[in-house]
Design an enzyme around this catalytic site. Sequence first.
Site, mmCIF file in Angstrom:
data_model
loop_
_atom_site.group_PDB
_atom_site.id
_atom_site.type_symbol
_atom_site.label_atom_id
_atom_site.label_comp_id
_atom_site.label_asym_id
_atom_site.label_seq_id
_atom_site.Cartn_x
_atom_site.Cartn_y
_atom_site.Cartn_z
ATOM 1 N N ASN A 182 29.200 124.709 -25.347
ATOM 2 C CA ASN A 182 30.395 124.079 -24.769
ATOM 3 C C ASN A 182 31.553 123.976 -25.753
ATOM 4 O O ASN A 182 32.481 123.205 -25.536
ATOM 5 C CB ASN A 182 30.031 122.677 -24.255
ATOM 6 C CG ASN A 182 29.553 121.764 -25.374
ATOM 7 O OD1 ASN A 182 28.853 122.213 -26.273
ATOM 8 N ND2 ASN A 182 29.919 120.500 -25.330
ATOM 9 N N GLU A 183 31.502 124.755 -26.845
ATOM 10 C CA GLU A 183 32.519 124.632 -27.897
ATOM 11 C C GLU A 183 33.938 124.641 -27.354
ATOM 12 O O GLU A 183 34.798 123.873 -27.802
ATOM 13 C CB GLU A 183 32.362 125.764 -28.930
ATOM 14 C CG GLU A 183 31.241 125.575 -29.929
ATOM 15 C CD GLU A 183 29.862 125.892 -29.375
ATOM 16 O OE1 GLU A 183 29.750 126.208 -28.166
ATOM 17 O OE2 GLU A 183 28.891 125.810 -30.145
HETATM 18 N N1 CO8 Z 1 28.204 114.519 -33.450
HETATM 19 C C1 CO8 Z 1 28.414 113.265 -33.898
HETATM 20 N N2 CO8 Z 1 28.259 112.161 -33.139
HETATM 21 C C2 CO8 Z 1 27.884 112.342 -31.863
HETATM 22 C C3 CO8 Z 1 27.648 113.616 -31.330
HETATM 23 C C4 CO8 Z 1 27.829 114.742 -32.178
HETATM 24 N N3 CO8 Z 1 27.621 115.988 -31.761
HETATM 25 N N4 CO8 Z 1 27.291 113.476 -30.043
HETATM 26 C C5 CO8 Z 1 27.299 112.156 -29.776
HETATM 27 N N5 CO8 Z 1 27.653 111.466 -30.873
HETATM 28 C C6 CO8 Z 1 27.732 110.007 -31.025
HETATM 29 C C7 CO8 Z 1 28.694 109.381 -30.017
HETATM 30 O O1 CO8 Z 1 30.027 109.447 -30.466
HETATM 31 C C8 CO8 Z 1 28.155 107.981 -29.949
HETATM 32 O O2 CO8 Z 1 28.600 107.304 -31.117
HETATM 33 P P1 CO8 Z 1 28.871 105.701 -31.065
HETATM 34 O O3 CO8 Z 1 27.527 105.078 -30.786
HETATM 35 O O4 CO8 Z 1 29.402 105.411 -32.427
HETATM 36 O O5 CO8 Z 1 29.875 105.465 -29.955
HETATM 37 C C9 CO8 Z 1 26.646 108.176 -30.110
HETATM 38 O O6 CO8 Z 1 26.465 109.450 -30.729
HETATM 39 C C10 CO8 Z 1 25.896 108.179 -28.793
HETATM 40 O O7 CO8 Z 1 26.543 109.117 -27.935
HETATM 41 P P2 CO8 Z 1 26.662 108.878 -26.356
HETATM 42 O O8 CO8 Z 1 26.975 107.448 -26.061
HETATM 43 O O9 CO8 Z 1 27.609 109.899 -25.827
HETATM 44 O O10 CO8 Z 1 25.158 109.179 -25.905
HETATM 45 P P3 CO8 Z 1 24.668 109.658 -24.455
HETATM 46 O O11 CO8 Z 1 23.194 109.489 -24.495
HETATM 47 O O12 CO8 Z 1 25.430 108.987 -23.364
HETATM 48 O O13 CO8 Z 1 25.030 111.217 -24.383
HETATM 49 C C11 CO8 Z 1 25.188 113.445 -25.267
HETATM 50 C C12 CO8 Z 1 24.413 112.108 -25.263
HETATM 51 C C13 CO8 Z 1 25.042 114.108 -23.901
HETATM 52 C C14 CO8 Z 1 24.575 114.317 -26.348
HETATM 53 C C15 CO8 Z 1 26.679 113.151 -25.545
HETATM 54 O O14 CO8 Z 1 26.765 112.304 -26.691
HETATM 55 C C16 CO8 Z 1 27.503 114.364 -25.826
HETATM 56 O O15 CO8 Z 1 27.859 115.084 -24.918
HETATM 57 N N6 CO8 Z 1 27.831 114.578 -27.123
HETATM 58 C C17 CO8 Z 1 28.695 115.650 -27.522
HETATM 59 C C18 CO8 Z 1 27.912 116.875 -27.703
HETATM 60 C C19 CO8 Z 1 28.801 117.999 -28.125
HETATM 61 O O16 CO8 Z 1 29.782 118.336 -27.492
HETATM 62 N N7 CO8 Z 1 28.412 118.640 -29.235
HETATM 63 C C20 CO8 Z 1 29.144 119.748 -29.741
HETATM 64 C C21 CO8 Z 1 29.199 119.710 -31.242
HETATM 65 S S1 CO8 Z 1 29.977 121.176 -31.858
HETATM 66 C C22 CO8 Z 1 28.717 122.285 -32.138
HETATM 67 O O17 CO8 Z 1 27.565 121.962 -32.077
HETATM 68 C C23 CO8 Z 1 29.043 123.716 -32.451
HETATM 69 C C24 CO8 Z 1 30.279 123.886 -33.199
HETATM 70 C C25 CO8 Z 1 30.501 125.336 -33.562
HETATM 71 C C26 CO8 Z 1 31.535 125.485 -34.638
HETATM 72 C C27 CO8 Z 1 32.738 126.127 -34.185
HETATM 73 C C28 CO8 Z 1 33.519 126.735 -35.295
HETATM 74 C C29 CO8 Z 1 34.871 126.242 -35.479
#
Ligand code: CO8
Length: 306
Positions: A182-183
Amino acid sequence: MAAALVVPTLGRWIARSGVLPLCRQPPAWGRAARRSSGLSLAPCRAFSNNKILVELNESSGVAMMKFKSPPVNSLSLDFLTEFCISLEKLENDRACRGVIFTSNVPKIFSSGLDITEMYGKSTEHYAEFWRAVQEMWLRVYSSNMVTIAAINGASPAGGCLVALSCDYRIMVENPKFSIGLNEAQLGIVAPFWFKDTFVNVVGYRVAERSLQLGTLYPAPEAHKIGLVDELVPEEKLQERALAVMAQWLALPDHARQLTKSMMRKAVLDRLVAHREEDIQNFTTFISKESIQKSLRMYMEMLKKKR
Ligand code: CO8
């Protein structure tokens, strides 16, 4: 075949992590799972560090690697370093022929790369982080072992990459769990080796559309497009992963390993040949003000949705 790679932060990690020494433990897997997979009761060696727990069943040669970094198993620099060290240990252990990756955190397989590692840090930090991400992928994608992802929760972006890099993917059939690269939704771009790995699993057209739209697929959709190989009820996941592993391990290792190498070599070689350039591209891209802004907004959105 496994890439002979060096984890750059090993010394720093050992100083901080406190890896528990190998110890003997009673088998941790369920009796039903062992019965259905034909695996016997056997001593289980386990080692653990802060973010990962590994249990190796010595008689079957199968290790279970469990991610245990709440709240969301994000792939931080520390997580990636522990992951690579654990995998290398198994790779070098003659008793181990296969590894199953799964999560100890309810409802989350891995939330992907830790966004906080890509936001507001120095270029040196971005370079170190990106090298660790590359290292993780090179090790899993080139592993001599049979690798199975037992996906028991959400698996976006880097979490999806871990699963895509395995030989086989089994996901819990819950439509609330989604998986994909989903980047684009974060305003960032999956690098070429994420894309190559994805294409090799789902084909060019599906990969192109999914990458452009940054699509996260609920488990049943992911199964339809071939992103995961099968779906199972949550309570059957471990049992099924062990059964599939037993099928793969029934073959002679060398034939399977050479075939895997033949299929994956071109994609691996491409990153190995362009590794430094890829790190440079990442640091330049991620340091841009506009990209930093996108990441900040995305993190705020994550916090707001609670
Ligand atoms: N990194 C850091 N913190 C995160 C991440 C993450 N990937 N995902 C969630 N968190 C944190 C949240 O901000 C939250 O923090 P806080 O408690 O301080 O508010 C905590 O973790 C819990 O998150 P949620 O409340 O959202 O937890 P849910 O159980 O409701 O949802 C999910 C879990 C579905 C995983 C949801 O957190 C989510 O969608 N997270 C984002 C995932 C995402 O988009 N990841 C992409 C990361 S980028 C990557 O992996 C590839 C990059 C490639 C590089 C590109 C080159 C430039």
